[in-house]
Design a protein around this motif. Sequence first.
Motif, PDB file in Angstrom:
ATOM      1  N   SER A   9       0.833  -1.201   0.000  1.00 41.10           N
ATOM      2  CA  SER A   9       0.000   0.000   0.000  1.00 41.10           C
ATOM      3  C   SER A   9       0.865   1.248   0.000  1.00 41.10           C
ATOM      4  O   SER A   9       1.849   1.324   0.750  1.00 41.10           O
ATOM      5  CB  SER A   9      -0.899   0.028   1.247  1.00 41.10           C
ATOM      6  OG  SER A   9      -1.577   1.267   1.298  1.00 41.10           O
ATOM      7  N   PHE A  11      -0.055   3.828   1.299  1.00 45.79           N
ATOM      8  CA  PHE A  11      -0.389   4.499   2.566  1.00 45.79           C
ATOM      9  C   PHE A  11       0.330   3.857   3.752  1.00 45.79           C
ATOM     10  O   PHE A  11      -0.063   4.058   4.894  1.00 45.79           O
ATOM     11  CB  PHE A  11      -1.907   4.495   2.775  1.00 45.79           C
ATOM     12  CG  PHE A  11      -2.640   5.133   1.635  1.00 45.79           C
ATOM     13  CD1 PHE A  11      -2.469   6.473   1.343  1.00 45.79           C
ATOM     14  CD2 PHE A  11      -3.467   4.379   0.808  1.00 45.79           C
ATOM     15  CE1 PHE A  11      -3.116   7.060   0.262  1.00 45.79           C
ATOM     16  CE2 PHE A  11      -4.121   4.956  -0.273  1.00 45.79           C
ATOM     17  CZ  PHE A  11      -3.947   6.307  -0.547  1.00 45.79           C
ATOM     18  N   GLY A  15      -2.673   1.860   5.282  1.00 50.67           N
ATOM     19  CA  GLY A  15      -3.431   1.194   4.220  1.00 50.67           C
ATOM     20  C   GLY A  15      -4.306   0.085   4.797  1.00 50.67           C
ATOM     21  O   GLY A  15      -3.916  -0.575   5.769  1.00 50.67           O
ATOM     22  N   GLN A  16      -5.471  -0.098   4.194  1.00 48.91           N
ATOM     23  CA  GLN A  16      -6.377  -1.143   4.695  1.00 48.91           C
ATOM     24  C   GLN A  16      -5.746  -2.522   4.545  1.00 48.91           C
ATOM     25  O   GLN A  16      -5.880  -3.374   5.423  1.00 48.91           O
ATOM     26  CB  GLN A  16      -7.721  -1.101   3.945  1.00 48.91           C
ATOM     27  CG  GLN A  16      -8.473   0.207   4.100  1.00 48.91           C
ATOM     28  CD  GLN A  16      -8.878   0.493   5.543  1.00 48.91           C
ATOM     29  OE1 GLN A  16      -8.983  -0.432   6.351  1.00 48.91           O
ATOM     30  NE2 GLN A  16      -9.091   1.747   5.873  1.00 48.91           N
ATOM     31  N   SER A  17      -5.053  -2.728   3.430  1.00 46.96           N
ATOM     32  CA  SER A  17      -4.415  -4.037   3.235  1.00 46.96           C
ATOM     33  C   SER A  17      -3.293  -4.241   4.249  1.00 46.96           C
ATOM     34  O   SER A  17      -3.086  -5.346   4.752  1.00 46.96           O
ATOM     35  CB  SER A  17      -3.886  -4.168   1.804  1.00 46.96           C
ATOM     36  OG  SER A  17      -2.918  -3.178   1.537  1.00 46.96           O
ATOM     37  N   PRO A  94      -3.490  -4.063  -2.328  1.00 44.67           N
ATOM     38  CA  PRO A  94      -4.523  -3.086  -2.668  1.00 44.67           C
ATOM     39  C   PRO A  94      -4.869  -3.192  -4.150  1.00 44.67           C
ATOM     40  O   PRO A  94      -4.056  -3.692  -4.937  1.00 44.67           O
ATOM     41  CB  PRO A  94      -3.836  -1.733  -2.415  1.00 44.67           C
ATOM     42  CG  PRO A  94      -2.539  -2.029  -1.752  1.00 44.67           C
ATOM     43  CD  PRO A  94      -2.185  -3.444  -2.087  1.00 44.67           C
ATOM     44  N   MET A  95      -6.054  -2.762  -4.517  1.00 42.92           N
ATOM     45  CA  MET A  95      -6.339  -2.607  -5.942  1.00 42.92           C
ATOM     46  C   MET A  95      -6.163  -1.133  -6.310  1.00 42.92           C
ATOM     47  O   MET A  95      -6.788  -0.262  -5.719  1.00 42.92           O
ATOM     48  CB  MET A  95      -7.764  -3.042  -6.300  1.00 42.92           C
ATOM     49  CG  MET A  95      -8.073  -2.843  -7.791  1.00 42.92           C
ATOM     50  SD  MET A  95      -9.742  -3.332  -8.269  1.00 42.92           S
ATOM     51  CE  MET A  95      -9.605  -5.090  -8.342  1.00 42.92           C
ATOM     52  N   TYR A  96      -5.261  -0.865  -7.254  1.00 40.62           N
ATOM     53  CA  TYR A  96      -5.087   0.491  -7.783  1.00 40.62           C
ATOM     54  C   TYR A  96      -5.347   0.423  -9.292  1.00 40.62           C
ATOM     55  O   TYR A  96      -4.639  -0.302 -10.013  1.00 40.62           O
ATOM     56  CB  TYR A  96      -3.668   1.015  -7.530  1.00 40.62           C
ATOM     57  CG  TYR A  96      -3.317   1.198  -6.055  1.00 40.62           C
ATOM     58  CD1 TYR A  96      -4.278   1.563  -5.117  1.00 40.62           C
ATOM     59  CD2 TYR A  96      -2.010   1.021  -5.618  1.00 40.62           C
ATOM     60  CE1 TYR A  96      -3.946   1.736  -3.774  1.00 40.62           C
ATOM     61  CE2 TYR A  96      -1.670   1.199  -4.284  1.00 40.62           C
ATOM     62  CZ  TYR A  96      -2.649   1.542  -3.368  1.00 40.62           C
ATOM     63  OH  TYR A  96      -2.310   1.708  -2.035  1.00 40.62           O
ATOM     64  N   ASN A  97      -6.328   1.159  -9.724  1.00 40.36           N
ATOM     65  CA  ASN A  97      -6.664   1.204 -11.151  1.00 40.36           C
ATOM     66  C   ASN A  97      -6.787  -0.201 -11.751  1.00 40.36           C
ATOM     67  O   ASN A  97      -6.162  -0.533 -12.751  1.00 40.36           O
ATOM     68  CB  ASN A  97      -5.650   2.069 -11.916  1.00 40.36           C
ATOM     69  CG  ASN A  97      -5.668   3.489 -11.380  1.00 40.36           C
ATOM     70  OD1 ASN A  97      -6.746   4.050 -11.144  1.00 40.36           O
ATOM     71  ND2 ASN A  97      -4.510   4.066 -11.140  1.00 40.36           N
ATOM     72  N   PHE A  98      -7.589  -0.989 -11.093  1.00 42.40           N
ATOM     73  CA  PHE A  98      -7.997  -2.334 -11.538  1.00 42.40           C
ATOM     74  C   PHE A  98      -6.892  -3.391 -11.451  1.00 42.40           C
ATOM     75  O   PHE A  98      -7.130  -4.547 -11.780  1.00 42.40           O
ATOM     76  CB  PHE A  98      -8.585  -2.314 -12.954  1.00 42.40           C
ATOM     77  CG  PHE A  98      -9.695  -1.322 -13.100  1.00 42.40           C
ATOM     78  CD1 PHE A  98     -10.940  -1.554 -12.517  1.00 42.40           C
ATOM     79  CD2 PHE A  98      -9.492  -0.137 -13.781  1.00 42.40           C
ATOM     80  CE1 PHE A  98     -11.949  -0.621 -12.612  1.00 42.40           C
ATOM     81  CE2 PHE A  98     -10.512   0.791 -13.884  1.00 42.40           C
ATOM     82  CZ  PHE A  98     -11.744   0.555 -13.301  1.00 42.40           C
ATOM     83  N   GLY A 141     -11.685  -0.644  -3.152  1.00 44.66           N
ATOM     84  CA  GLY A 141     -12.723   0.354  -2.888  1.00 44.66           C
ATOM     85  C   GLY A 141     -14.084  -0.116  -3.377  1.00 44.66           C
ATOM     86  O   GLY A 141     -15.121   0.156  -2.775  1.00 44.66           O
ATOM     87  N   GLY A 142     -14.104  -0.836  -4.491  1.00 42.69           N
ATOM     88  CA  GLY A 142     -15.350  -1.314  -5.089  1.00 42.69           C
ATOM     89  C   GLY A 142     -15.514  -2.809  -4.907  1.00 42.69           C
ATOM     90  O   GLY A 142     -14.805  -3.437  -4.116  1.00 42.69           O
ATOM     91  N   TYR A 144     -15.584  -6.429  -6.888  1.00 41.51           N
ATOM     92  CA  TYR A 144     -15.201  -7.124  -8.122  1.00 41.51           C
ATOM     93  C   TYR A 144     -15.372  -8.626  -7.986  1.00 41.51           C
ATOM     94  O   TYR A 144     -16.008  -9.273  -8.810  1.00 41.51           O
ATOM     95  CB  TYR A 144     -13.745  -6.798  -8.493  1.00 41.51           C
ATOM     96  CG  TYR A 144     -13.556  -5.333  -8.717  1.00 41.51           C
ATOM     97  CD1 TYR A 144     -13.724  -4.772  -9.979  1.00 41.51           C
ATOM     98  CD2 TYR A 144     -13.285  -4.483  -7.655  1.00 41.51           C
ATOM     99  CE1 TYR A 144     -13.595  -3.424 -10.186  1.00 41.51           C
ATOM    100  CE2 TYR A 144     -13.155  -3.122  -7.849  1.00 41.51           C
ATOM    101  CZ  TYR A 144     -13.316  -2.596  -9.107  1.00 41.51           C
ATOM    102  OH  TYR A 144     -13.201  -1.267  -9.300  1.00 41.51           O
ATOM    103  N   ASN A 177     -14.744   1.698  -0.218  1.00 43.99           N
ATOM    104  CA  ASN A 177     -15.080   3.108  -0.496  1.00 43.99           C
ATOM    105  C   ASN A 177     -16.570   3.268  -0.789  1.00 43.99           C
ATOM    106  O   ASN A 177     -16.971   4.191  -1.500  1.00 43.99           O
ATOM    107  CB  ASN A 177     -14.263   3.627  -1.687  1.00 43.99           C
ATOM    108  CG  ASN A 177     -12.784   3.711  -1.368  1.00 43.99           C
ATOM    109  OD1 ASN A 177     -12.385   3.525  -0.223  1.00 43.99           O
ATOM    110  ND2 ASN A 177     -11.967   3.982  -2.376  1.00 43.99           N
TER     111      ASN A 177
END
Length: 200
Positions: A9, A11, A15-17, A94-98, A141-142, A144, A177
């Motif tokens: 992450s 962050f 980061g959540q992960s 984390p997922m960043y931009n898919f 965040g979403g 999948y 999110n």
Amino acid sequence: MNLLVVKSSVFAGGGQSSMLAEKFVQNWRDQYPDAEVAERDLSAHPVPHLDASRIGALFSAPDGRTVEQQAVLDYADELLAEVTSADAIVLAVPMYNFGVPSQLKAWLDHLARAGVSFKYTETGPVGLLQDKPVYILAARGGVYHAAGQDYQAPFLRQFFGLLGITSLEFVYAEGLNMGEDAKQQALAEAEQQIASLIVA
Ligand SMILES: Cc1cc2nc3c(=O)[nH]c(=O)nc-3n(C[C@H](O)[C@H](O)[C@H](O)COP(=O)(O)O)c2cc1C
């Protein structure tokens, strides 16, 4: 049961992960009090992206190798040794931009080495690493996986399969999110799953 923890992450510990990985480590230490836990934080200490000179170094013949090429090779060997010496691996993803974070991709790129971690055969590539559990803590965040649109998981399965590692377990924290309630519920479910995975 020595554990390698890989965080990616941007962050850092926030980061959540990363936080799920910390929960994982707590559970692991409870279950295996003598375990050694090694951590590689790919945001704090980024693995350089592959470029032509790094690839050249990884494929260089021992006799004509420069000092710089040897340093690249030593570094890649060190990354691989962390993987081979662990009994289990936890990847905070984390997922960043898919996709997976580029920091994580750069780490993976240094592990895939023909003749070292996999080999080519007439029937296709064969992994050279010993299989071991890899726990993937996927923070998004979403939604999948639950929607049948998870492209991270097949990529990670294919990648580790190339190396001979097929025992992947996924823990999903999705919808982070999508409002506070959804977030808290997803995190609580992920933590529960982590606890049950380690006890099992
Ligand atoms: C640059 C960036 C890109 C993101 N792209 C996605 C995305 O494609 N799909 C998604 O569901 N969430 C996306 N998110 C949300 C993250 O997946 C979510 O915040 C998750 O908690 C990230 O994990 P981390 O907190 O461990 O960094 C993105 C977040 C950032 C900062």
